[in-house]
Enzyme design. Sequence first.
Site, mmCIF file in Angstrom:
data_model
loop_
_atom_site.group_PDB
_atom_site.id
_atom_site.type_symbol
_atom_site.label_atom_id
_atom_site.label_comp_id
_atom_site.label_asym_id
_atom_site.label_seq_id
_atom_site.Cartn_x
_atom_site.Cartn_y
_atom_site.Cartn_z
ATOM 1 N N TYR A 41 -6.248 10.421 4.618
ATOM 2 C CA TYR A 41 -5.032 10.412 3.965
ATOM 3 C C TYR A 41 -5.061 11.428 2.914
ATOM 4 O O TYR A 41 -6.472 11.869 2.551
ATOM 5 C CB TYR A 41 -4.352 9.156 3.795
ATOM 6 N N GLN A 82 0.769 -1.156 0.105
ATOM 7 C CA GLN A 82 0.018 0.046 -0.060
ATOM 8 C C GLN A 82 0.841 1.281 0.205
ATOM 9 O O GLN A 82 1.818 1.656 0.827
ATOM 10 C CB GLN A 82 -0.771 0.058 1.182
HETATM 11 C C1 FMN Z 1 -3.169 -2.589 13.419
HETATM 12 C C2 FMN Z 1 -3.742 -2.024 12.174
HETATM 13 C C3 FMN Z 1 -3.116 -1.300 11.331
HETATM 14 C C4 FMN Z 1 -3.665 -0.754 10.287
HETATM 15 N N1 FMN Z 1 -2.909 0.090 9.284
HETATM 16 C C5 FMN Z 1 -3.496 0.272 8.062
HETATM 17 C C6 FMN Z 1 -2.620 0.751 6.926
HETATM 18 O O1 FMN Z 1 -1.556 0.942 7.437
HETATM 19 N N2 FMN Z 1 -3.496 1.202 6.034
HETATM 20 C C7 FMN Z 1 -4.664 0.953 5.816
HETATM 21 O O2 FMN Z 1 -5.208 1.330 4.809
HETATM 22 N N3 FMN Z 1 -5.422 0.550 6.721
HETATM 23 C C8 FMN Z 1 -4.802 -0.176 7.897
HETATM 24 N N4 FMN Z 1 -5.604 -0.618 8.812
HETATM 25 C C9 FMN Z 1 -7.295 -0.852 8.573
HETATM 26 C C10 FMN Z 1 -7.364 -2.273 7.939
HETATM 27 O O3 FMN Z 1 -6.633 -2.227 6.709
HETATM 28 C C11 FMN Z 1 -8.839 -2.511 7.838
HETATM 29 O O4 FMN Z 1 -9.248 -1.419 7.062
HETATM 30 C C12 FMN Z 1 -9.460 -2.588 9.221
HETATM 31 O O5 FMN Z 1 -8.722 -3.078 10.205
HETATM 32 C C13 FMN Z 1 -10.849 -3.222 8.877
HETATM 33 O O6 FMN Z 1 -10.492 -4.510 8.557
HETATM 34 P P1 FMN Z 1 -10.736 -6.259 9.442
HETATM 35 O O7 FMN Z 1 -11.968 -5.666 10.201
HETATM 36 O O8 FMN Z 1 -10.597 -7.171 8.596
HETATM 37 O O9 FMN Z 1 -9.544 -5.652 10.386
HETATM 38 C C14 FMN Z 1 -5.120 -1.197 9.950
HETATM 39 C C15 FMN Z 1 -5.767 -1.859 11.071
HETATM 40 C C16 FMN Z 1 -5.080 -2.323 11.712
HETATM 41 C C17 FMN Z 1 -6.021 -3.210 12.973
#
Ligand code: FMN
Length: 392
Positions: free
Chosen positions: A169, A101
């Site tokens: 962002y 990303q």
């Molecule tokens: C610890 C952590 C770090 C994350 N870092 C990013 C990131 O760098 N870029 C991004 O677009 N989303 C980031 N996210 C969001 C995830 O990509 C995702 O959109 C969000 O957690 C929902 O998906 P999930 O329910 O499968 O966790 C992060 C989520 C977590 C939990």
Amino acid sequence: MDSNRDPFSPAQLGPVQLRNRVVKAATFEGMTGDQHVSDRLIEFHRQVAAGGVGMTTVAFLAVSPEGAATPNELVLTDGAVPRLRELAEVVHAEGAAVSAQIGHAGAVAASAGIRGVAPSPVFSPLAMKRTREVTPAEIERILDDFASGALRLKQAGFDAVEVHFGHGYLVSEFLSPKINNRRDQWGGSLENRARFAREVAKRVRDAVGPEMAILAKLNMDDGVPGGFWIDESIEVARMLERDGALDAIEPTCGSSLQNPMYLFRGEPPIAEMAESMPKAVALGAKLFGRFFLKTYPFEEGYLRTHARQLRAAIEMPIVLLGGISRRETIEQAMDDGFDFVAMGRALLREPGLINAMTKGESRESLCIHCNKCMASIYQGTHCVLVPEAERA
Ligand SMILES: Cc1cc2nc3c(=O)[nH]c(=O)nc-3n(C[C@H](O)[C@H](O)[C@H](O)COP(=O)(O)O)c2cc1C
């Protein structure tokens, strides 16, 4: 089930074949201290790849130094290419494809102790500072940075690049009618606010050519009154589809700048965050705490209903994301016409979940969405329930 839609069978993502339809969502790993790819980062992605996903996503790589959200993020320079290549080789050896990303944190980057830029000046509660307006010359330079960053990933042997158009962002700030008050060609009408996103997609495609897959993580709803919302998001997705530069859209929501918990749902880990953050940011977290980090109930597949509106509006492949932790949700996503699913927290809890699901050994992740992994990003992102010896 129609074998074309079996989530655990091979599928085509643009020019890249994935062994299945499950993508590890971007979760900033916090393993690029001193701005280099550490052995730990490589091991993190090796574990995810060995666990059975079709593709893993390295995150977050800033396209320029002022676009990094935290001081320990990797900036995509020429110097980063050799170690990124090592990472790609390790992931490939485990049978998965690798994506990264890339983005510019805009006003969110103010948390890195520098004065961030945004389409229009905005107060950053993370940095407790007002950002300044990005100039037209800087916009051109940042567009070039996206293109050269993507090209470096191609040189490093990556299969895909994910451009970040969400979470408050920079690109998402341009889309936002609340944040973008510009009167030039980059602000005002939706056509103008979408120009930056469209240019990013086109320049990245021009840079990498047809061999690499390009995904865009696009907000559907900032979760802020007067912010970017699904009606406009659908129009932007249509514009992006017409431009033909992308291979897939991954709809997301929320804003690291204005409403972070809308992105995750569930309880905010306020105490853990304040403890783990750099001092300046921790002060903000303590002062704003509950006001900034609201609580939204967690629901399995919480973006599905929003994403179905998008599904009905465009033909392009869509990656469903958001609270996916059960096999039946993945199958439901296929029935709904989504092409891939992305999973973040569930795979932090169990990197081997997809193998377990494929073998019929598991139907549901052990992730309880406590969100304490969010607070671990400054020390190396991990699930607090995974024993230390098993972590990357
Ligand atoms: C610890 C952590 C770090 C994350 N870092 C990013 C990131 O760098 N870029 C991004 O677009 N989303 C980031 N996210 C969001 C995830 O990509 C995702 O959109 C969000 O957690 C929902 O998906 P999930 O329910 O499968 O966790 C992060 C989520 C977590 C939990």
